[in-house]
Design a protein around this motif. Structure first.
Motif, PDB file in Angstrom:
ATOM      1  N   LEU A 158       1.011   4.009  -2.961  1.00  0.00           N
ATOM      2  CA  LEU A 158       0.785   5.322  -2.527  1.00  0.00           C
ATOM      3  C   LEU A 158       1.865   6.329  -3.334  1.00  0.00           C
ATOM      4  CD1 LEU A 158      -1.419   6.817  -1.283  1.00  0.00           C
ATOM      5  CD2 LEU A 158      -0.151   6.898   0.712  1.00  0.00           C
ATOM      6  N   THR A 159       3.133   6.149  -3.013  1.00  0.00           N
ATOM      7  CA  THR A 159       4.316   6.613  -3.225  1.00  0.00           C
ATOM      8  C   THR A 159       4.372   7.127  -4.907  1.00  0.00           C
ATOM      9  OG1 THR A 159       5.694   4.884  -3.324  1.00  0.00           O
ATOM     10  CG2 THR A 159       5.722   6.371  -1.373  1.00  0.00           C
ATOM     11  N   ALA A 167       0.688  -1.445   0.022  1.00  0.00           N
ATOM     12  CA  ALA A 167       0.053  -0.115   0.072  1.00  0.00           C
ATOM     13  C   ALA A 167       0.605   1.239  -0.136  1.00  0.00           C
ATOM     14  CB  ALA A 167      -0.955  -0.133   1.200  1.00  0.00           C
ATOM     15  N   ILE A 168       1.955   1.368   0.947  1.00  0.00           N
ATOM     16  CA  ILE A 168       2.822   2.539   0.753  1.00  0.00           C
ATOM     17  C   ILE A 168       3.500   2.741  -0.396  1.00  0.00           C
ATOM     18  CG2 ILE A 168       4.791   3.402   1.935  1.00  0.00           C
ATOM     19  CD1 ILE A 168       2.197   3.674   3.611  1.00  0.00           C
TER      20      ILE A 168
END
Length: 64
Positions: free
Chosen positions: A53-54, A49-50
């Protein structure tokens, strides 16, 4: 080096949050609590997810 530290931090906190959420979820639903499975699942989901997201969020200082 900073990216590696960021990824390790995400893995660490993902495992901790997975433990807490898994424990509370198991207590509320009455299923068996599996600490390793819950922690590892949260680690993988958090890391994916991170990193996704980036890809969508751009740093305004690097757009020049």
């Amino acid at each position: 080096m900073l990216t590696m530290v960021k990824q390790l931090t995400i893995l660490f906190w993902g495992f901790i949050y997975g433990e807490v959420i898994g424990y509370i979820g198991a207590a509320l639903t009455g299923v068996t609590f599996s600490p390793l499975a819950d922690g590892l699942t949260a680690m993988v989901i958090g890391l994916i997810a991170i990193n996704l997201l980036t890809l969508f969020i751009k740093d305004p200082t690097t757009d020049k």
